[in-house]
Design a protein around this motif. Structure first.
Motif, PDB file in Angstrom:
ATOM      1  N   GLN A  76       0.819  -1.565  -0.361  1.00  0.00           N
ATOM      2  CA  GLN A  76       0.221   0.072  -0.568  1.00  0.00           C
ATOM      3  C   GLN A  76       0.987   1.001   0.058  1.00  0.00           C
ATOM      4  O   GLN A  76       2.313   1.212   0.301  1.00  0.00           O
ATOM      5  N   ASP A  77       0.011   2.255  -0.260  1.00  0.00           N
ATOM      6  CA  ASP A  77       0.688   3.481  -0.823  1.00  0.00           C
ATOM      7  C   ASP A  77       1.570   4.280   0.658  1.00  0.00           C
ATOM      8  O   ASP A  77       0.190   4.599   1.827  1.00  0.00           O
ATOM      9  N   LEU A  78       2.430   4.787   0.771  1.00  0.00           N
ATOM     10  CA  LEU A  78       2.579   4.838   2.035  1.00  0.00           C
ATOM     11  C   LEU A  78       3.723   6.562   2.322  1.00  0.00           C
ATOM     12  O   LEU A  78       3.992   7.285   3.156  1.00  0.00           O
ATOM     13  N   GLY A  79       3.617   7.248   0.968  1.00  0.00           N
ATOM     14  CA  GLY A  79       3.895   8.073   0.203  1.00  0.00           C
ATOM     15  C   GLY A  79       5.379   8.203  -0.273  1.00  0.00           C
ATOM     16  O   GLY A  79       5.823   9.252   0.626  1.00  0.00           O
ATOM     17  N   ALA A  80       5.179   7.148  -0.588  1.00  0.00           N
ATOM     18  CA  ALA A  80       7.123   6.829  -0.655  1.00  0.00           C
ATOM     19  C   ALA A  80       8.003   7.971  -1.360  1.00  0.00           C
ATOM     20  O   ALA A  80       9.098   8.309  -1.606  1.00  0.00           O
ATOM     21  N   GLY A  81       7.065   9.110  -2.242  1.00  0.00           N
ATOM     22  CA  GLY A  81       7.428   9.854  -3.025  1.00  0.00           C
ATOM     23  C   GLY A  81       8.402  10.098  -3.675  1.00  0.00           C
ATOM     24  O   GLY A  81       9.079  11.048  -3.877  1.00  0.00           O
ATOM     25  N   TYR A  82       7.743   9.159  -4.498  1.00  0.00           N
ATOM     26  CA  TYR A  82       8.725   8.630  -5.556  1.00  0.00           C
ATOM     27  C   TYR A  82       8.233   9.602  -7.116  1.00  0.00           C
ATOM     28  O   TYR A  82       8.979  10.308  -8.083  1.00  0.00           O
ATOM     29  N   GLY A  83       6.867  10.540  -7.453  1.00  0.00           N
ATOM     30  CA  GLY A  83       6.843  11.167  -7.896  1.00  0.00           C
ATOM     31  C   GLY A  83       7.325  12.227  -7.763  1.00  0.00           C
ATOM     32  O   GLY A  83       8.291  12.877  -8.242  1.00  0.00           O
ATOM     33  N   TRP A  84       7.698  13.121  -6.376  1.00  0.00           N
ATOM     34  CA  TRP A  84       7.973  13.901  -6.404  1.00  0.00           C
ATOM     35  C   TRP A  84       9.581  14.349  -5.924  1.00  0.00           C
ATOM     36  O   TRP A  84      10.198  15.037  -6.505  1.00  0.00           O
ATOM     37  N   ASN A  85      10.317  12.976  -5.959  1.00  0.00           N
ATOM     38  CA  ASN A  85      11.472  12.585  -5.843  1.00  0.00           C
ATOM     39  C   ASN A  85      11.566  12.963  -7.284  1.00  0.00           C
ATOM     40  O   ASN A  85      12.482  13.540  -7.808  1.00  0.00           O
ATOM     41  N   GLY A  86      11.158  12.704  -8.091  1.00  0.00           N
ATOM     42  CA  GLY A  86      10.806  12.519  -9.481  1.00  0.00           C
ATOM     43  C   GLY A  86      11.408  14.196 -10.592  1.00  0.00           C
ATOM     44  O   GLY A  86      12.250  13.901 -11.067  1.00  0.00           O
ATOM     45  N   ILE A  87      10.208  14.541  -9.650  1.00  0.00           N
ATOM     46  CA  ILE A  87      10.830  16.256  -9.635  1.00  0.00           C
ATOM     47  C   ILE A  87      12.073  16.794  -9.963  1.00  0.00           C
ATOM     48  O   ILE A  87      12.650  17.151 -10.801  1.00  0.00           O
ATOM     49  N   SER A  88      12.434  16.795  -8.565  1.00  0.00           N
ATOM     50  CA  SER A  88      13.650  16.722  -8.142  1.00  0.00           C
ATOM     51  C   SER A  88      15.315  16.351  -9.255  1.00  0.00           C
ATOM     52  O   SER A  88      16.210  17.161  -9.550  1.00  0.00           O
ATOM     53  N   ILE A  89      14.704  15.148  -9.215  1.00  0.00           N
ATOM     54  CA  ILE A  89      16.259  14.754 -10.184  1.00  0.00           C
ATOM     55  C   ILE A  89      16.322  15.413 -11.757  1.00  0.00           C
ATOM     56  O   ILE A  89      16.611  15.800 -11.286  1.00  0.00           O
ATOM     57  N   ALA A  90      14.758  15.232 -11.900  1.00  0.00           N
ATOM     58  CA  ALA A  90      14.567  15.769 -13.750  1.00  0.00           C
ATOM     59  C   ALA A  90      15.053  17.410 -13.340  1.00  0.00           C
ATOM     60  O   ALA A  90      16.290  17.967 -14.256  1.00  0.00           O
ATOM     61  N   LEU A  91      14.886  18.032 -12.064  1.00  0.00           N
ATOM     62  CA  LEU A  91      15.189  18.829 -12.022  1.00  0.00           C
ATOM     63  C   LEU A  91      16.379  19.663 -12.632  1.00  0.00           C
ATOM     64  O   LEU A  91      17.372  20.059 -13.123  1.00  0.00           O
ATOM     65  N   LEU A  92      17.145  18.990 -11.707  1.00  0.00           N
ATOM     66  CA  LEU A  92      18.453  19.060 -10.891  1.00  0.00           C
ATOM     67  C   LEU A  92      19.074  18.574 -12.581  1.00  0.00           C
ATOM     68  O   LEU A  92      20.070  18.832 -12.284  1.00  0.00           O
ATOM     69  N   ALA A  93      18.637  17.721 -13.231  1.00  0.00           N
ATOM     70  CA  ALA A  93      19.366  16.914 -14.265  1.00  0.00           C
ATOM     71  C   ALA A  93      19.242  18.143 -15.136  1.00  0.00           C
ATOM     72  O   ALA A  93      19.279  17.786 -16.770  1.00  0.00           O
ATOM     73  N   ARG A  94      18.489  19.188 -15.221  1.00  0.00           N
ATOM     74  CA  ARG A  94      17.986  19.984 -16.217  1.00  0.00           C
ATOM     75  C   ARG A  94      17.372  18.555 -16.760  1.00  0.00           C
ATOM     76  O   ARG A  94      17.211  20.000 -18.698  1.00  0.00           O
ATOM     77  N   ASN A  95      16.442  18.698 -16.717  1.00  0.00           N
ATOM     78  CA  ASN A  95      15.562  17.043 -18.343  1.00  0.00           C
ATOM     79  C   ASN A  95      16.500  16.617 -19.196  1.00  0.00           C
ATOM     80  O   ASN A  95      16.118  15.969 -19.861  1.00  0.00           O
ATOM     81  N   ASN A  96      17.764  16.690 -18.677  1.00  0.00           N
ATOM     82  CA  ASN A  96      18.430  15.719 -19.557  1.00  0.00           C
ATOM     83  C   ASN A  96      18.941  14.221 -19.518  1.00  0.00           C
ATOM     84  O   ASN A  96      19.059  14.138 -17.942  1.00  0.00           O
ATOM     85  N   PRO A  97      18.193  13.421 -20.512  1.00  0.00           N
ATOM     86  CA  PRO A  97      17.741  11.722 -20.266  1.00  0.00           C
ATOM     87  C   PRO A  97      19.417  11.073 -19.219  1.00  0.00           C
ATOM     88  O   PRO A  97      18.802  10.638 -18.203  1.00  0.00           O
ATOM     89  N   ILE A  98      20.631  11.830 -19.493  1.00  0.00           N
ATOM     90  CA  ILE A  98      21.933  11.246 -19.321  1.00  0.00           C
ATOM     91  C   ILE A  98      21.942  11.713 -18.454  1.00  0.00           C
ATOM     92  O   ILE A  98      22.635  11.094 -17.272  1.00  0.00           O
ATOM     93  N   ALA A  99      22.208  13.006 -18.259  1.00  0.00           N
ATOM     94  CA  ALA A  99      22.064  13.230 -17.098  1.00  0.00           C
ATOM     95  C   ALA A  99      21.182  12.840 -15.097  1.00  0.00           C
ATOM     96  O   ALA A  99      21.890  12.417 -14.208  1.00  0.00           O
TER      97      ALA A  99
END
Lengths: 431, 348, 514, 319
Positions: A332-355
């Motif tokens: 069950q979902d415990l708010g593991a936050g994959y979505g939110w973390n995904g945003i951080s990760i994409a932002l940090l990489a400036r949307n560059n897939p390799i980054a």
């Protein structure tokens, strides 16, 4: 400027093959905590650089290296500065930053490296999902919801079908991606038809999905009167499990599964789609200037939908990987936050897939190192969340550096010129 | 044996931690640790309960103890194995969410005992693993008897009660342990008066206090004067509501009287404290046995109902007697408490 | 700093220089404005007029040099201080909030308040009184977005007057006005000047300078190149100053091949604009192969809608668009592109280019579906690069390699990228809107030459421009769009600027007569 | 026993609606102020959380809930200033900055729980809550139906009603309101009239921080008596939806918040009436569905401020 085509020499072919031959096993070995894989990676790097030198010639190559170094300077400074700020906070609140950081990096990079990699796997997928939507000018804040859709699909098919793994696993991935994409179709339609902002709709969908997920789990959780742990569904048959590294590398942690390889392959694929396909080209065009794209005959609704659907598919793949590789069942979902973390990760990489490969590993190691830190020192690991947000902040605040640069320059020139004139430090930014 | 374990633990520590070795493995007492689930300490429930058991054992000089909190599910395995690497002889994993992880940890660290609180392991259980589960329905049953008696027959004893013969329950999420509590609660109340009206609301989260309060208020609006909270941190909201609207709340898992001494009538106790303590005691005595599921109930002393504290005078002897009779009946097997709503004919 | 005896000028700049990074927008500019005087600041687009005004108004700070008001040196940290010193500005793009009322717009920034509470009734009285005093009639309670452009400009002027501006700066005030409105504006300005207000009008239109101002400063490439009394100069001299050489743009047009059958035809097309008001009413026109039809008209008379309609961004409410004898009204933009319709949009950076993209990517935009740039859904990088190199050579695109982002190119080179992209598809029909806005003369000549070359190759071209000069320089036939209708149409050789200008103002004279 | 309609018509439902919607109202008003000034704010969730924590902490330290409230306000304001600095001065994309602020808020409150209380989960209870200062308005509270729900309330509930009126007044009648609107519709116009857009936007974000601080304080020291990690539970995002559904108008937003509160209150009650037997999750999902429907259905009827979410840079504009 070197547009003349250099004849493809035998050296370049060798260098190219060598790069590939060294990089792939090097990556796999390193990920599996065979740290000597780093030597292979170093070799691959050397071969790659040699190839570039041969291709570009020395001066062009060095200017390329210089610009690459300049570009990576800011992220490096940002991360170091964030760690220093984190240290300051720890000092101010009575914790020892030195031992904490020592534990953090020892735990994240060495001791708990396999956990770092496991953490990074779903994040890499959701990061790609968010980045793909971003590239199309769309903010998929609800990747969490699509993640759970992927989890459910994988669980459902995994439990319902009893096929050999070689058939079932690809089938599950395809189905999860499909259903994940379909989930995102609703916000996509709402966006295109009514203009309802995706930040609200995808977020609410994520909430709704995670609220409803117990209904699903109960349906696949066996008989509740016997089940003492109802948050989880039944376990998938082993045929549907992803292979582990241990099956070919005996020293690897037994939980480590090949999901990370799939994720990295996916990152390469996403980069290929964005850069080298007509669809990716159009997605980037729409994301950067929808008006210009439109006047060149690109259909905005279609591209918006396409980028959203692919984004949903990637997020769902994260869920499927987690089920097939690690959990082997649905929790069950415990708010593991994959979505939110995904945003951080994409932002940090400036949307560059390799980054994104590297930023997700960074996030993964901060998580696992943070736990190790909390385990071995008294420092609470929520400091890691703070450090993460400071990293993000510092890496995205380009203006900050321009300001600092300008005032430094002004200070220098004042020093040089003495106090004869008040030099107007203007907050100018050349266009 | 004990010495050997410590030596191994020390060796592991030297290799694992290098110079900065933590201080917790230095005493000669066995080192016992627990991993919380994501709710962490301060949940006023399982985590706090187990921790109390550890502290109790520590107080009696049985062991040295440590707690490690988890913030997401991926924390569980590293926490569980990390504690073993840190020299722990017995590691408690709290909460049924850890069921899979604790099995893997047990496989990973064969020299450490693992006890999964609220876990039930099917099939063959590794020899260093113990499943600890409870018959919550028995605690619910006792609370149901108290609630049913008070609201039906003795409502004149307190201004907080009314004559409507309605009681309530606030659920965090709809999951079996919660359902077992609820089934017992309803059965207990019906054993007093079959026509009693028991109403319940699910909040949808174990951490939304404001909604927990709102659910309790809604039940109170419908006449419920005694409401049991089965909602974790959201349950704090039930007690908030009781304080504001002046009705009785019944706590769950641990004695929650301290949260609002004037409004918490009693609590349905699930002996996480007792079970943890008993296991440590076995460990200290060298009699701890793994490889099995242990279901703790009233008979084992792990299920009980909390004292009435300042309401002792309000609750008549007849009620206390009824509780005592029920206890005896359950312990002797004369009373079997239903564990699902389906057995009570309530559709879900 | 006062000059002994003489009254100091109301406004004076001394050696004002403004740099943006490495770009010098204004260099060493000294101008002077006396009380009650109307002066003109003349210059081409990009000559640095607007920058100078923004410096005067406190939006930008000068990099060096000084500004004097009534002989005293001032330094404005913000427009607020400029306003306090009696400066008022009417911007080219109106600084009006469309959702607010006229009164709110006028008082914004200087509201009569008690404890932060706006005294709307008093404010409204003041607005009514002002508009009556200066003959600038406008409904104080109307929402701004419901007003015509001319009325909006009145609100802008009222805004300045409300603040008791002694110096009024108008940036390209006539760009969006009909000639009738221009006349009204000028009479208002003259009246204001008689009342003692000093006025600076910024423009690139010579006639306006001659008819309104008493003195004129000419700017070129950020530098002041001349100052004249209007009475002592003429349009030719000023034009010379403005562009820095004698002749502007007399391009050899070549005769149109007489072609009976138009390639593209609009048949009684009507369409509604953004707010549901008819924007085009029963418009019919046709363009033949090797012909340029120039659409003249004041901005906002249906040009934008005409563009959208022809290229396929909008569908007509009635009527048809016929291309090569086939009704294409229902075809999408993409299908029309494929059928041979090209488009050079007016807003280069907004809808012409994807700025962060490289030159080669921008050149491939719109050709990313199939060969030669794309194969089976994959981009062919080598083809992309070759295509870019070829076009950059052909169209003289300078300043960067194919892999460099177009945002770093100059305006002229950006426009060349668009031309290269559109022309290289060899369209049968091309729609060109405002192709030279904001370009320097060299670039303008180049653009004209390419357009004429394309025409010589047999392409039918529809040119939409607000610049009459441009229309006359390029078109074989000229049509005037007024109020969404075709007001006039004639071969270029049989008409003149006066006649066309007349129709731009008055619309269809024949109907008026009847 | 009593039917569905009876429960839905009971005055208690209105009371519950008001209680559930109060924090959302505050946060939605915060969104209105921000968005009307041109700043897209998705950081409300985080600011609320910080406000809730500091209200509880200061209230616990001092024993006085009013000082606790002040602490929450100051913390909310300080946290929002960081957001303003990021969006206005550093020109970071608003949504991105908001997302970062949320991450920071979650980490910060968890860290502070350890620093201040030495544990996770729930903080120490404040000795006295704002609920203690419940005020019964003498005559009005006797009005049937409305009276007990609206006029026998706690301080922050009244304050939320006052805030709605005050903000409606602000937008309609005050200089500040006019500046806010101009800053969100056409910032350059405001700048050229001598009023700094940066300043107006800073003020707007600050005000929204105060409102979010109130929302947080309501959750921690009025509706309950201590801070619980993650207790905002998505209310900041519901507020964002309420802002859109309410058409960027204080009164509209208040009605939208009430509507969301009503849906939530009604679904909780509907569960216990026992008319329909459905898994509880089906009821629980209603508020989210209602939000999506409200946003998708109402978004066309109103239009957002023209410049919302767009960066404003005085000299960066150029051509």
């Amino acid at each position: 400027m070197s547009t003349r085509s250099v004849p493809v020499s035998a050296y370049r072919i060798v260098a190219g093959i060598l790069t590939f031959v060294l990089a792939v096993p090097g990556t796999i070995l390193y990920l599996a905590s065979y740290f000597w894989g780093a030597w292979l990676l170093a070799g691959a790097c050397a071969a790659y650089l040699a190839d570039r030198v041969l291709e570009l010639g020395r001066p062009a190559f060095f200017s390329l290296v210089r610009s690459a170094l300049r570009r990576s300077a800011m992220p490096a400074i940002g991360i170091v500065a964030a760690l220093l700020l984190g240290a300051a906070i720890m000092l101010a609140t009575g914790y020892n930053p030195l031992s904490s950081y020592k534990a953090l990096f020892y735990g994240g990079l060495v001791r708990g490296w396999s956990v770092s990699v496991l953490n990074a796997t779903p994040l890499l997928f959701t990061g790609l999902a968010v980045a793909f939507a971003f590239q199309g000018g769309f903010f998929n804040i609800g990747a969490q919801g699509q993640y759970f859709i992927g989890v459910m699909t994988a669980t459902w098919i995994g439990l319902a079908l009893k096929l050999p793994g070689i058939v079932e696993i690809p089938l599950i991935f395809v189905a999860a991606a499909f259903v994940g994409a379909a989930t995102n179709a609703i916000p996509a339609i709402l966006k295109v038809k009514t203009g309802a902002h995706e930040v609200v709709t995808t977020m609410m969908f994520a909430y709704a999905i995670s609220t409803l997920s117990p209904v699903f789990i109960r349906a696949f959780g066996g008989d509740p009167s016997h089940s003492m742990h109802p948050y989880a569904s039944d376990t998938l048959p082993e045929a549907a499990w992803l292979p582990t590294f241990k099956s070919f590398l005996p020293e690897a942690n037994y939980r480590l599964h090949i999901g990370i390889i799939l994720a990295i392959a996916c990152a390469v694929l996403v980069r290929f789609i964005l850069r080298s396909t007509s669809l990716g080209f159009k997605v980037r065009a729409v994301g950067n200037n929808p008006m210009a794209a439109k006047t060149q005959g690109i259909s905005i609704p279609r591209i918006t939908a396409a980028s959203l659907l692919i984004s949903g598919a990637l997020a769902a793949a994260a869920g499927a990987t987690q089920v097939l590789g690690l959990d082997h069942r649905m929790y069950q979902d415990l708010g593991a936050g994959y979505g939110w973390n995904g945003i951080s990760i994409a932002l940090l990489a400036r949307n560059n897939p390799i980054a994104i490969i590297f930023t997700s590993l960074l996030w993964g190691l901060l998580d696992s190192g943070g736990r190790y830190m909390a385990m071995t020192t008294r420092t609470p690991n929520s400091i890691i969340e703070i450090v993460k947000s400071i990293i993000l902040f510092l890496l995205l605040a380009e203006m900050l550096y321009q300001r600092i640069g300008l005032s430094l320059r002004a200070a220098f020139s004042r020093l040089r010129r003495g106090s004869d004139a008040r030099t107007g430090i203007e907050k100018e930014i050349g266009s | 044996m004990k010495r050997f374990v410590i030596a191994v633990a020390a060796a592991v520590l030297v290799f694992a931690f290098g110079p900065g070795a933590p201080a917790f493995a230095q005493s000669s007492k066995p080192f016992v640790a627990m991993c919380t689930d994501t709710n962490g300490l301060g949940d006023g429930s399982f985590n706090d309960g187990v921790w109390a058991g550890l502290k109790k054992a520590e107080g009696e000089g049985l062991a040295s103890v440590k707690v490690l909190e988890a913030h997401s599910m991926t924390d569980y395995i590293p926490n569980l194995t990390g504690l073993a690497e840190g020299g722990s002889k017995l590691v408690f994993g709290v909460g049924f969410l850890m069921v899979e992880q604790i099995q893997e940890a047990a496989k990973d660290e064969p020299n450490t005992f693992y006890a999964g609180i609220d876990d039930y392991f099917g099939g063959n259980v590794p020899r260093n693993l113990i499943g600890v589960s409870f018959r919550e329905q028995e605690a619910g049953y006792l609370a149901g008897i108290v609630a049913g008696e008070m609201t039906k027959k003795y409502y004149k004893n307190s201004k907080l009660l009314n004559d409507k013969n309605v009681i309530g329950a606030v659920l965090g999420m709809n999951i079996p342990p919660v359902e077992r509590y609820l089934a017992g609660y309803i059965a207990g109340a019906r054993s007093v008066d079959p026509t009693v009206d028991v109403r319940f609301i699910t909040v949808g989260s174990f951490a939304d206090r404001a909604k927990g309060k709102e659910a309790a208020l809604a039940l109170n609006d419908q006449g419920a004067d005694i409401i049991i909270q089965l909602a974790g941190l959201s349950g704090m909201g039930v007690i908030d509501a009781a304080r504001e609207r002046k009705f009785f709340a019944i706590g769950a898992d641990v004695d929650q009287n301290a949260a609002a001494p004037d409004y918490v009538l009693t609590s349905a106790l699930k002996g996480t404290t007792m079970s943890a303590y008993l296991l440590i005691k076995d460990l200290a005595a060298g009699t701890l046995k793994g490889g099995e599921n242990r279901v703790f109930g009233l008979k084992e002393g792990a299920i009980d109902i909390a004292p009435f504290h300042q309401f002792d005078s309000i609750v008549p002897a007849e009620v206390k007697q009824a509780v005592a009779d029920a206890k005896a009946g359950i312990a002797s097997g004369k009373i079997t408490v239903p564990s699902t709503l389906a057995e009570l004919g309530i559709k879900q | 700093m006062k000059v002994s005896g003489a009254v100091p000028p109301v406004l004076e700049t001394r050696g004002v220089t403004k740099r943006f990074g490495r770009i010098v927008a204004n260099h060493d500019i000294s101008i002077r404005l006396e009380k009650g005087e109307i002066i003109a600041l003349l210059g081409e687009n990009g000559a640095g007029k607007s920058t100078l005004m923004n410096v005067l108004f406190g939006l930008y700070r000068p990099s060096s040099g000084s500004i004097l008001i009534d002989g005293e040196e001032v330094s404005f940290a913000s427009p607020r201080e400029a306003i306090a010193k009696g400066l008022g500005m009417v911007h080219q793009h109106f600084m009006l909030v469309p959702t607010l009322t006229v009164t709110q717009n006028i008082i914004l920034g200087d509201e009569p308040v008690i404890l932060g509470h706006v005294l709307y009734r008093a404010a409204r009285r003041r607005v009514v009184e002002l508009s009556e005093r200066y003959g600038l009639h406008v409904d104080p309670d109307a929402r701004l977005e419901d007003l015509s452009v001319g009325l909006q400009q009145r609100v802008e002027i009222l805004k300045a007057l409300y603040r008791e501006a002694r110096v009024l700066i108008l940036d390209e005030p006539t760009a969006v006005l009909t000639p009738l409105e221009v006349e009204e504006l000028f009479s208002v300005l003259r009246r204001l000047a008689e009342g003692g207000t000093s006025i600076i009008i910024i423009t690139h239109k010579l006639e306006e300078v001659m008819s309104l101002s008493s003195r004129v400063y000419v700017l070129r490439r950020g530098e002041l190149v001349g100052e004249r009394r209007t009475s002592e100069t003429d349009a030719a001299e000023l034009a010379n100053f403005m562009v820095g050489r004698d002749v502007v743009l007399s391009v050899e047009r070549g005769e149109a091949v007489a072609a009976p059958e138009p390639i593209l035809r609009l048949e009684a097309v009507s369409v509604r604009g953004a707010r549901g008001i008819p924007a085009l009413r029963g418009l019919s026109l046709g363009v033949g192969p090797g012909e340029i039809l120039g659409i003249a008209g004041v901005e906002g008379n249906g040009q934008a809608e005409l563009c959208d309609l022809v290229v396929g961004l909008a569908r007509p409410d009635s009527g048809r668009i016929v291309f090569h004898g086939r009704d294409i009204s229902a075809l999408s933009l993409k299908r029309r592109m494929e059928a041979g319709i090209g488009y050079v949009p007016q807003d280069r950076r907004g809808s012409g280019l994807v700025l962060p993209f490289s030159v080669e990517e921008n050149l491939a935009l719109g050709s990313c579906e199939g060969p030669p740039l794309c194969r089976r859904g994959f981009l062919d990088f080598r083809a992309l690069r070759e295509n870019a190199l070829r076009l950059m050579e052909d169209y003289d695109i300078r300043g960067a390699g194919p892999e460099v982002s177009v945002s770093t190119l100059s305006g002229g080179n950006q426009q060349k990228v668009i031309l290269a992209r559109e022309f290289s598809r060899k369209p049968d029909f091309l729609l060109v809107a405002q192709p030279t806005r904001g370009l320097d003369v060299g670039a303008i000549e180049y653009v004209y030459r390419r357009i004429l070359q394309l025409k010589a190759g047999g392409t039918a071209i529809l040119l939409i421009s607000m610049e009459l000069e441009e229309i006359f320089a390029l078109s074989d036939r000229i049509a005037v769009l007024h109020g969404g209708e075709l007001a006039f149409e004639a071969p270029t050789s049989r008409t003149n600027e006066i006649e066309v200008g007349e129709h731009m103002i008055r619309g269809r004279t024949d109907r008026r007569a009847s | 026993m009593s039917g569905f309609a009876a429960v839905l018509l009971a005055p208690q439902l209105l009371e519950a609606t008001i209680r559930l919607s109060t924090p959302v109202t505050f946060a939605a008003l915060a969104a209105v102020v921000c968005e009307r000034s041109g700043i897209t704010n998705i950081a409300m969730e985080g600011i609320m959380l910080v406000g809730a924590f500091f209200s509880a902490y200061v209230g616990w330290l001092t024993g006085n809930p009013w000082i606790g409230l002040l602490g929450g306000l100051v913390a909310g304001a300080a946290f929002s200033l960081l957001f303003a600095w990021a969006t206005v001065s550093l020109h970071i994309n608003h949504v991105v900055a908001g997302a970062i602020m949320n991450i920071l808020a979650f980490g910060l409150t968890r860290y502070l729980m350890m620093v201040c209380y030495g544990r996770q989960g729930t903080s120490e209870a404040v000795p006295l809550t704002l609920d203690h200062y419940r005020l019964r308005v003498p005559l009005l509270s006797n009005i049937p139906y409305l009276g007990s729900a609206v006029f026998n309330q706690t301080p922050l509930v009244y304050l939320s009603l006052i805030s709605v009126a005050a903000l409606a007044w602000t937008f309609a009648r005050t200089r500040f309101g006019l500046s806010l609107t101009a800053s969100g519709e056409h910032p350059m116009a405001l700048e050229t009239l001598g009023r700094s857009v940066y300043r107006v936007r800073y003020q707007a974000v600050l005000l929204s921080g105060l409102l979010c601080g109130l929302a947080g304080a309501f959750l921690s020291i009025e509706n309950s008596n201590s801070f619980t990690e993650g207790m905002t539970n998505g209310r900041g995002f519901i507020a964002l939806a309420a802002n859109i559904a309410g058409g960027w108008q204080p009164v509209g937003v208040f009605l939208a918040s009430l509507f969301f509160g009503l849906v939530d209150a009604a679904q909780l009650r509907a569960q216990s009436i026992g008319l329909i037997h459905l898994p509880s999750e089906i009821f629980l999902v209603f508020p989210y569905i209602a939000t999506i429907v409200a946003v998708a259905g109402l978004v066309r009827k109103s239009r957002p401020p023209a410049a919302v979410g767009k960066d404003f840079n005085v000299e960066g504009g150029g051509d």
